[in-house]
Scaffold this motif. Structure first.
Motif, PDB file in Angstrom:
ATOM      1  N   ILE A 182       0.861  -1.188   0.000  1.00 38.04           N
ATOM      2  CA  ILE A 182       0.000   0.000   0.000  1.00 38.04           C
ATOM      3  C   ILE A 182       0.889   1.227   0.000  1.00 38.04           C
ATOM      4  N   TRP A 183       0.561   2.188  -0.861  1.00 34.62           N
ATOM      5  CA  TRP A 183       1.324   3.433  -0.946  1.00 34.62           C
ATOM      6  C   TRP A 183       0.970   4.289   0.250  1.00 34.62           C
ATOM      7  N   SER A 184       1.958   4.782   0.958  1.00 31.50           N
ATOM      8  CA  SER A 184       1.741   5.497   2.212  1.00 31.50           C
ATOM      9  C   SER A 184       2.415   6.870   2.192  1.00 31.50           C
ATOM     10  N   PRO A 185       1.743   7.875   1.633  1.00 32.23           N
ATOM     11  CA  PRO A 185       2.315   9.222   1.635  1.00 32.23           C
ATOM     12  C   PRO A 185       2.093   9.913   2.978  1.00 32.23           C
ATOM     13  N   ALA A 186       2.977  10.807   3.333  1.00 30.80           N
ATOM     14  CA  ALA A 186       2.843  11.593   4.566  1.00 30.80           C
ATOM     15  C   ALA A 186       2.856  13.072   4.227  1.00 30.80           C
ATOM     16  N   GLY A 187       2.017  13.808   4.912  1.00 30.76           N
ATOM     17  CA  GLY A 187       1.968  15.251   4.731  1.00 30.76           C
ATOM     18  C   GLY A 187       2.953  15.940   5.650  1.00 30.76           C
ATOM     19  N   VAL A 188       3.653  16.932   5.106  1.00 30.52           N
ATOM     20  CA  VAL A 188       4.574  17.753   5.883  1.00 30.52           C
ATOM     21  C   VAL A 188       4.096  19.194   5.744  1.00 30.52           C
ATOM     22  N   LEU A 189       3.482  19.704   6.801  1.00 27.74           N
ATOM     23  CA  LEU A 189       2.967  21.070   6.781  1.00 27.74           C
ATOM     24  C   LEU A 189       4.031  22.002   7.336  1.00 27.74           C
ATOM     25  N   LEU A 190       4.508  22.882   6.479  1.00 25.57           N
ATOM     26  CA  LEU A 190       5.572  23.814   6.829  1.00 25.57           C
ATOM     27  C   LEU A 190       4.937  25.037   7.495  1.00 25.57           C
ATOM     28  N   ALA A 191       5.131  25.147   8.824  1.00 25.02           N
ATOM     29  CA  ALA A 191       4.459  26.192   9.597  1.00 25.02           C
ATOM     30  C   ALA A 191       5.350  26.734  10.711  1.00 25.02           C
ATOM     31  N   ALA A 192       6.656  26.723  10.501  1.00 29.43           N
ATOM     32  CA  ALA A 192       7.596  27.099  11.561  1.00 29.43           C
ATOM     33  C   ALA A 192       7.974  28.577  11.557  1.00 29.43           C
ATOM     34  N   GLY A 209      -2.223  11.832  -6.740  1.00 23.47           N
ATOM     35  CA  GLY A 209      -2.535  10.868  -7.791  1.00 23.47           C
ATOM     36  C   GLY A 209      -1.563  10.967  -8.955  1.00 23.47           C
ATOM     37  N   ALA A 210      -1.217  12.194  -9.336  1.00 23.77           N
ATOM     38  CA  ALA A 210      -0.271  12.387 -10.436  1.00 23.77           C
ATOM     39  C   ALA A 210       1.115  11.881 -10.065  1.00 23.77           C
ATOM     40  N   ALA A 211       1.547  12.154  -8.835  1.00 23.18           N
ATOM     41  CA  ALA A 211       2.876  11.707  -8.408  1.00 23.18           C
ATOM     42  C   ALA A 211       2.951  10.190  -8.332  1.00 23.18           C
ATOM     43  N   ARG A 212       1.871   9.586  -7.875  1.00 22.13           N
ATOM     44  CA  ARG A 212       1.869   8.129  -7.719  1.00 22.13           C
ATOM     45  C   ARG A 212       2.002   7.413  -9.057  1.00 22.13           C
ATOM     46  N   PRO A 269       6.400   8.330 -13.563  1.00 22.48           N
ATOM     47  CA  PRO A 269       7.659   7.604 -13.411  1.00 22.48           C
ATOM     48  C   PRO A 269       8.622   8.278 -12.422  1.00 22.48           C
ATOM     49  N   SER A 270       8.610   9.613 -12.369  1.00 24.23           N
ATOM     50  CA  SER A 270       9.523  10.330 -11.476  1.00 24.23           C
ATOM     51  C   SER A 270       9.080  10.289 -10.025  1.00 24.23           C
ATOM     52  N   GLY A 271       7.776  10.179  -9.789  1.00 24.45           N
ATOM     53  CA  GLY A 271       7.275  10.260  -8.422  1.00 24.45           C
ATOM     54  C   GLY A 271       7.325  11.661  -7.852  1.00 24.45           C
ATOM     55  N   VAL A 272       7.471  12.662  -8.722  1.00 20.70           N
ATOM     56  CA  VAL A 272       7.549  14.054  -8.289  1.00 20.70           C
ATOM     57  C   VAL A 272       6.486  14.854  -9.036  1.00 20.70           C
ATOM     58  N   ALA A 273       5.647  15.558  -8.259  1.00 20.67           N
ATOM     59  CA  ALA A 273       4.596  16.374  -8.867  1.00 20.67           C
ATOM     60  C   ALA A 273       4.369  17.609  -8.010  1.00 20.67           C
ATOM     61  N   ARG A 274       3.866  18.650  -8.657  1.00 19.98           N
ATOM     62  CA  ARG A 274       3.553  19.869  -7.920  1.00 19.98           C
ATOM     63  C   ARG A 274       2.297  20.491  -8.470  1.00 19.98           C
ATOM     64  N   ALA A 275       1.548  21.126  -7.592  1.00 19.34           N
ATOM     65  CA  ALA A 275       0.363  21.859  -8.010  1.00 19.34           C
ATOM     66  C   ALA A 275       0.785  23.121  -8.740  1.00 19.34           C
ATOM     67  N   VAL A 276       0.044  23.443  -9.785  1.00 20.90           N
ATOM     68  CA  VAL A 276       0.174  24.740 -10.438  1.00 20.90           C
ATOM     69  C   VAL A 276      -1.229  25.329 -10.513  1.00 20.90           C
ATOM     70  N   PHE A 277      -1.289  26.647 -10.430  1.00 22.62           N
ATOM     71  CA  PHE A 277      -2.546  27.365 -10.433  1.00 22.62           C
ATOM     72  C   PHE A 277      -2.498  28.402 -11.549  1.00 22.62           C
TER      73      PHE A 277
END
Length: 181
Positions: free
Chosen positions: A4-14, A112-115, A118-126
């Motif tokens: 099972i694919w298990s992604p974790a969220g890292v919220l940058l709030a420091a 979903g796109a990252a999963r 092939p690279s496993g790297v994706a970013r939102a664009v607006f």
């Protein structure tokens, strides 16, 4: 049987939120924090860590807090602390507390796109403008961590790559980074 694919969220709030006038983790009586945690968890993150520093607060469930003691060194310190806190995850979903209109639908789409990429790297664009969240598969974490410096997060890592999947999310949110109150 596949794992099972298990992604974790890292919220940058420091950060101290100097231009905003206070740490953004405190913005709107903690509403931005709650919204971001809900976006990551509702969007598919099995684990969610909130990286704190300038302000230490209770984080909403199901998130857990991680303190970047060196938060004054900039965003790079927060990314390092967040990645260190999720060693068993298959991917890191890097998100910021100051993009309050980004919801679970955006996180779900980028994950979903990252999963499937092939690279496993994706970013939102607006509307064509890069934003958050950014998903980085675990196999790239050493390169990501090596690229971090000062107040730069994953920007340099992403710029070095030609295989980052840009996921248009302008139909779901503005992705606006709120820097001033």
């Amino acid at each position: 049987m596949s794992k099972i694919w298990s992604p974790a969220g890292v919220l940058l709030a420091a950060g101290a939120g100097m231009r905003y006038g206070m740490p953004k983790v405190l913005a709107h009586e903690g509403d931005w924090l709650r919204i971001a945690v809900e976006a990551l968890h509702g969007g598919g993150c099995v684990d969610v860590v909130v990286v704190l520093g300038a302000a230490l607060v209770d984080v909403p469930r199901p998130a857990r807090a991680v303190v970047a003691s060196d938060w004054r060194d900039g965003l790079s310190a927060s990314v390092r602390a967040g990645i260190a806190a999720i060693p068993d995850a298959d991917a890191a979903v890097l998100h910021t507390v100051d993009t309050p209109d980004v919801g679970a639908d955006v996180v779900r789409r980028v994950l979903g796109a990252a999963r499937t990429a092939p690279s496993g790297v994706a970013r939102a664009v607006f509307q064509g403008q890069p934003g958050h969240p950014v998903v980085v598969a675990k196999r790239h974490w050493p390169a990501l961590l090596a690229s971090l410096d000062g107040d730069e997060g994953a920007r340099w890592f992403l710029r070095q790559r030609d295989d980052v999947v840009a996921v248009e999310c302008g139909d779901l949110a503005t992705g606006a980074d709120v820097d001033e109150a």
